[in-house]
Design a protein around this motif. Structure first.
Motif, PDB file in Angstrom:
ATOM      1  N   THR A 118       0.819  -1.215   0.000  1.00 21.48           N
ATOM      2  CA  THR A 118       0.000   0.000   0.000  1.00 21.48           C
ATOM      3  C   THR A 118       0.853   1.265   0.000  1.00 21.48           C
ATOM      4  O   THR A 118       0.323   2.357  -0.164  1.00 21.48           O
ATOM      5  CB  THR A 118      -0.928   0.024   1.222  1.00 21.48           C
TER       6      THR A 118
ATOM      7  N   PHE B  43      -5.361   8.494  -4.511  1.00 19.96           N
ATOM      8  CA  PHE B  43      -5.848   7.217  -3.976  1.00 19.96           C
ATOM      9  C   PHE B  43      -5.646   6.090  -4.985  1.00 19.96           C
ATOM     10  O   PHE B  43      -6.214   5.017  -4.843  1.00 19.96           O
ATOM     11  CB  PHE B  43      -7.327   7.345  -3.598  1.00 19.96           C
ATOM     12  N   ARG B  44      -4.850   6.365  -6.039  1.00 21.57           N
ATOM     13  CA  ARG B  44      -4.464   5.404  -7.070  1.00 21.57           C
ATOM     14  C   ARG B  44      -5.630   4.953  -7.940  1.00 21.57           C
ATOM     15  O   ARG B  44      -5.592   3.852  -8.505  1.00 21.57           O
ATOM     16  CB  ARG B  44      -3.751   4.200  -6.444  1.00 21.57           C
TER      17      ARG B  44
ATOM     18  N   GLU C  27      -0.529   5.870   4.059  1.00 22.43           N
ATOM     19  CA  GLU C  27      -1.104   5.021   3.019  1.00 22.43           C
ATOM     20  C   GLU C  27      -1.050   5.653   1.630  1.00 22.43           C
ATOM     21  O   GLU C  27      -0.931   4.942   0.625  1.00 22.43           O
ATOM     22  CB  GLU C  27      -2.556   4.685   3.376  1.00 22.43           C
ATOM     23  N   TYR C  28      -1.140   6.968   1.578  1.00 21.63           N
ATOM     24  CA  TYR C  28      -1.170   7.670   0.284  1.00 21.63           C
ATOM     25  C   TYR C  28      -0.220   8.871   0.339  1.00 21.63           C
ATOM     26  O   TYR C  28      -0.652  10.022   0.480  1.00 21.63           O
ATOM     27  CB  TYR C  28      -2.589   8.127  -0.042  1.00 21.63           C
TER      28      TYR C  28
ATOM     29  N   SER D  51      -0.576  12.470  -1.114  1.00 24.73           N
ATOM     30  CA  SER D  51      -1.577  13.404  -0.595  1.00 24.73           C
ATOM     31  C   SER D  51      -0.935  14.604   0.100  1.00 24.73           C
ATOM     32  O   SER D  51      -1.567  15.653   0.239  1.00 24.73           O
ATOM     33  CB  SER D  51      -2.499  12.689   0.404  1.00 24.73           C
TER      34      SER D  51
END
Length: 299
Positions: free
Chosen positions: A95, A211-212, A239-240, A243
């Motif tokens: 992730t 968020f892909r 996770e991202y 961002s």
């Protein structure tokens, strides 16, 4: 030295220090240069003190060259070093987007076919190799038995770019007359045709949000505004990571995320798990999407 010539020299140097041996004809084809130009550049390397090594019709910069050590430290990994680095990178959670960036940088010094072999396995490997060949030759291909969500059928396309790790391929769809993304795992087989690209000027990769999630090149993006508490702020950065550039701090414990997304599915997945730490009041479309999602789930 003019910039185009410098660029050609650097591209040639990259091939001559790669983990693959090339003949002069191979290099001429890959760099779109004449044999005469390549030999002239090789003479320039010799004059600069590099040792040119020939073996079985292939040429490369010899490791005994005075400057080879400095260059190889920048652009070359031994096979063992590459394996160790790849294993270390693979141990990072899937992730984490930084994993993909690290892999891309590690493999950027390798020939595209060699890179494909290290990442893609099984049936996909043959298809990816065919796609690489088609992109280099700028010709159309036929996806035989491509499995979409609605049907299994052949598709004629012009492939022009891969996403990370060859998971997807951007193509101009001849039938639909627009750029689309196709999953390489859903391709039955790839037939490389002799028909040259007819729509190169329209080749354009789509948009991938933080968020892909992927949007086609002509899709309308959706703006979102979210206020994040400390937990949500920390988690979204973990996770991202992309961002971060879209976040501003409003107070000691409050942050604002403001960006555009390809669709609401990706951001909704993140928000639903943190509803008590995220304010979505300024994103009415997202709020309605999540409301419908929750109601449908419990229904």
């Amino acid at each position: 030295m003019d910039q185009p010539k410098l660029e050609r020299l650097l591209r040639l140097m990259k091939l001559l220090t790669a983990n693959v041996e090339y003949s002069v004809d191979d290099i001429a084809e890959r760099l779109d240069m004449s044999r005469r130009t390549i030999y002239r550049y090789i003479d320039s390397f010799r004059e600069a003190g590099f040792v040119i090594k020939k073996s079985r019709g292939c040429i490369r910069l010899d490791k005994e060259s005075p400057h080879f050590k400095e260059i190889s430290q920048l652009v070359h990994f031994t096979e063992e070093e590459a394996v160790i680095l790849r294993r270390a990178i693979e141990s990072i959670d899937d992730t984490n987007l930084l994993k993909q960036n690290l892999k891309r940088k590690l493999y950027s010094v390798y020939d595209s076919r060699t890179l494909a072999d290290t990442i893609v396995k099984g049936r996909n490997s043959t298809n990816v190799h065919s796609l690489i060949e088609a992109m280099e030759s700028k010709v159309q291909v036929i996806f035989h038995s491509y499995q979409s969500s609605r049907s299994i059928r052949d598709r004629r396309v012009e492939p022009f770019a891969f996403t990370t790790n060859y998971v997807n391929v951007w193509c101009y769809d001849i039938e639909d007359n627009r750029c689309k993304i196709f999953k390489t795992a859903r391709i039955g087989s790839v037939e490389v045709t002799s028909t040259e690209w007819q729509h190169a000027e329209q080749h354009k990769e789509g948009f991938i949000d933080i968020f892909r999630m992927i949007a086609q090149s002509d899709a309308e993006l959706i703006p979102i505004k979210l206020n994040l508490g400390r937990l949500a702020y920390n988690l979204i950065l973990e996770e991202y990571p992309l961002s971060e550039k879209h976040i501003t701090q409003l107070s000691e414990s409050l942050w604002r995320l403001e960006c555009k997304v390809a669709n609401l599915q990706g951001v909704a997945r993140f928000v639903v798990g943190l509803l008590d730490d995220i304010d979505i009041s300024e994103s009415p479309e997202l709020k309605q999407y999540i409301t419908n999602y929750i109601n449908q789930y419990f229904k």
